[in-house]
Design an enzyme around this catalytic site. Structure first.
Site, PDB file in Angstrom:
ATOM      1  CD  GLU A  67      -2.960   1.048   2.043  1.00 42.58           C
ATOM      2  OE1 GLU A  67      -3.561  -0.083   2.007  1.00 42.58           O
ATOM      3  OE2 GLU A  67      -3.441   2.172   2.830  1.00 42.58           O
ATOM      4  CD  GLU A  92       2.051   8.552   4.633  1.00 43.01           C
ATOM      5  OE1 GLU A  92       1.085   8.143   4.186  1.00 43.01           O
ATOM      6  OE2 GLU A  92       2.583   9.543   4.479  1.00 43.01           O
ATOM      7  CG  ASP A 119       9.084   9.282  -3.092  1.00 45.38           C
ATOM      8  OD1 ASP A 119       8.074   8.712  -3.498  1.00 45.38           O
ATOM      9  OD2 ASP A 119       9.498  10.428  -3.749  1.00 45.38           O
ATOM     10  CG  ASP A 142      -1.487  14.004  -1.001  1.00 46.80           C
ATOM     11  OD1 ASP A 142      -2.262  14.060  -0.070  1.00 46.80           O
ATOM     12  OD2 ASP A 142      -0.417  13.253  -0.864  1.00 46.80           O
ATOM     13  CE  LYS A 146      -4.778  26.663  -5.475  1.00 45.71           C
ATOM     14  NZ  LYS A 146      -3.735  27.295  -4.505  1.00 45.71           N
ATOM     15  CG  ASP A 178     -12.385  12.024  -1.638  1.00 46.41           C
ATOM     16  OD1 ASP A 178     -11.178  12.405  -2.376  1.00 46.41           O
ATOM     17  OD2 ASP A 178     -12.634  12.764  -0.690  1.00 46.41           O
ATOM     18  CE  LYS A 216     -13.011   9.994  13.111  1.00 45.38           C
ATOM     19  NZ  LYS A 216     -12.051  10.230  14.280  1.00 45.38           N
ATOM     20  CG  PHE A 217     -11.341  11.044   4.522  1.00 46.55           C
ATOM     21  CD1 PHE A 217     -11.142  12.229   4.644  1.00 46.55           C
ATOM     22  CD2 PHE A 217     -11.113  10.113   3.173  1.00 46.55           C
ATOM     23  CE1 PHE A 217     -11.041  13.041   3.193  1.00 46.55           C
ATOM     24  CE2 PHE A 217     -10.753  10.885   2.082  1.00 46.55           C
ATOM     25  CZ  PHE A 217     -10.641  12.118   2.174  1.00 46.55           C
ATOM     26  CD  GLU A 218     -14.292   5.186   1.473  1.00 48.33           C
ATOM     27  OE1 GLU A 218     -13.531   4.445   2.106  1.00 48.33           O
ATOM     28  OE2 GLU A 218     -14.804   4.537   0.462  1.00 48.33           O
TER      29      GLU A 218
HETATM   30  C1  LIG Z   1      -4.741  11.958   1.374  1.00 47.27           C
HETATM   31  S1  LIG Z   1      -3.617  10.922   2.302  1.00 47.27           S
HETATM   32  C2  LIG Z   1      -4.739   9.570   2.368  1.00 47.27           C
HETATM   33  C3  LIG Z   1      -4.038   8.592   3.233  1.00 47.27           C
HETATM   34  C4  LIG Z   1      -4.881   7.269   3.465  1.00 47.27           C
HETATM   35  N1  LIG Z   1      -4.512   6.565   2.287  1.00 47.27           N
HETATM   36  C5  LIG Z   1      -6.320   7.285   3.612  1.00 47.27           C
HETATM   37  O1  LIG Z   1      -7.011   6.952   2.723  1.00 47.27           O
HETATM   38  O2  LIG Z   1      -6.686   7.907   4.537  1.00 47.27           O
HETATM   39  C6  LIG Z   1      -2.368  10.823   1.049  1.00 47.27           C
HETATM   40  C7  LIG Z   1      -1.162  10.043   1.704  1.00 47.27           C
HETATM   41  O3  LIG Z   1      -0.210   9.720   0.951  1.00 47.27           O
HETATM   42  C8  LIG Z   1       1.146   9.824   1.255  1.00 47.27           C
HETATM   43  N2  LIG Z   1       1.934  10.192   0.383  1.00 47.27           N
HETATM   44  C9  LIG Z   1       1.830  11.064  -0.887  1.00 47.27           C
HETATM   45  N3  LIG Z   1       3.023  10.750  -1.628  1.00 47.27           N
HETATM   46  C10 LIG Z   1       3.660   9.620  -1.353  1.00 47.27           C
HETATM   47  C11 LIG Z   1       4.607   9.062  -1.665  1.00 47.27           C
HETATM   48  N4  LIG Z   1       5.307   9.403  -2.786  1.00 47.27           N
HETATM   49  N5  LIG Z   1       5.270   8.010  -0.957  1.00 47.27           N
HETATM   50  C12 LIG Z   1       4.617   7.800  -0.098  1.00 47.27           C
HETATM   51  N6  LIG Z   1       3.727   8.223   0.830  1.00 47.27           N
HETATM   52  C13 LIG Z   1       3.163   9.227  -0.029  1.00 47.27           C
HETATM   53  C14 LIG Z   1       1.000  11.334   2.237  1.00 47.27           C
HETATM   54  O4  LIG Z   1       2.100  11.603   3.063  1.00 47.27           O
HETATM   55  C15 LIG Z   1      -0.548  11.179   2.931  1.00 47.27           C
HETATM   56  O5  LIG Z   1      -0.320  10.454   3.779  1.00 47.27           O
END
Ligand SMILES: C[S@@+](CC[C@H](N)C(=O)[O-])C[C@H]1O[C@@H](n2cnc3c(N)ncnc32)[C@H](O)[C@@H]1O
Length: 237
Positions: A67, A92, A119, A142, A146, A178, A216-218
């Site tokens: 994941e 993460e 990353d 994310d 924009k 979403d 929860k968010f969803e």
């Molecule tokens: C909008 S959050 C969603 C988190 C989780 N999947 C959820 O549904 O609640 C996106 C997550 O992806 C992580 N993220 C973004 N780009 C990443 C990357 N290249 N490698 C690891 N994590 C990353 C961010 O730090 C953030 O925690």
């Protein structure tokens, strides 16, 4: 003024440019820091150690789910607990999220989970063998709303091709978002990517599969009438 020459990167190093995240500030809670101290030595994986031998790491040959961007790790831990016959790797960049994930893993006594704090693009390139994964999960990445930030979206042709190479043939890439515009972008890019087949009967989106818990968010978004789009593509070649 003398021109400063950029040193050449050694072979195999990345000329990475645009990242899909901005490192958030935020300190770990005491509980998260404690979980890191206790569980990182057994559950943490380091980018610097290179390719992971999955069978050795988990002590068995089981299907592997990876994941990307697990946030606080709640749903990842739930999934690992619900599917003990599979092994899970979470990636993460947000430190407190990694701490929270280890705390949740402790609470649920999950043993089939390892995590990277790094990353995901670099982890896939440097630490994961080709044709080794059964499922790759990317939930609510994310969206970079924009237009001028769209290049930061992680779902891009090069990334999709990397995911394809890491999956076994028949393995699946599961995305959820979403953000309708991002879901359309995902669908378009995946349809154009070679070597993938859409598992959706109508060639678009699939209903949320039972194995993906509602976050929860969803749930909050659903109450507010927001949509959620799931896509599952299988590696065909
Ligand atoms: C909008 S959050 C969603 C988190 C989780 N999947 C959820 O549904 O609640 C996106 C997550 O992806 C992580 N993220 C973004 N780009 C990443 C990357 N290249 N490698 C690891 N994590 C990353 C961010 O730090 C953030 O925690």
């Amino acid at each position: 003024m003398t021109e400063v020459q950029k040193p050449e990167l050694p072979e195999g190093k990345h000329h990475r440019r645009v990242r899909s995240y901005v490192k958030r500030e935020g300190r770990m809670t005491k509980g998260q820091a404690r979980a890191m101290e206790i569980y990182w030595p057994t559950m943490g994986l380091e980018h610097g150690n290179g390719l992971v031998d999955l069978a050795e790491e988990f002590g068995r040959d089981a299907p592997v789910v990876l994941e990307i961007g697990f946030g606080m790790g709640k749903s990842l831990v739930e999934m690992a607990a619900a599917e003990p016959d599979k092994d899970f790797i979470g990636i993460e960049v947000h430190g407190p999220g990694v701490g929270a994930c280890l705390m949740a893993a402790e609470e649920q006594e999950v043993k089939n989970l390892r995590v990277f704090e790094h990353d995901a693009v670099e982890i896939l390139a440097d630490c994961i063998k080709d044709e080794s994964l059964d499922r790759v999960q990317l939930y609510f990445p994310d969206p970079w709303h924009k237009k001028r930030h769209h290049k930061r979206r992680i779902v891009q042709p090069e990334f999709i091709e990397t995911v394809r190479r890491k999956l076994k043939v028949g393995g699946v890439f599961h995305m959820a978002t979403d953000w309708e515009h991002y879901s359309e972008h995902m669908l378009e890019e995946m349809n154009e990517a070679p070597g993938f087949t859409n598992t959706a009967a109508d060639g678009t989106f699939v209903p949320r599969p039972d194995f993906r818990p509602l976050t929860k968010f969803e749930a909050r978004g659903q109450r507010l009438g927001h949509g959620v789009w799931d896509l599952i593509f299988a590696r065909s070649e």
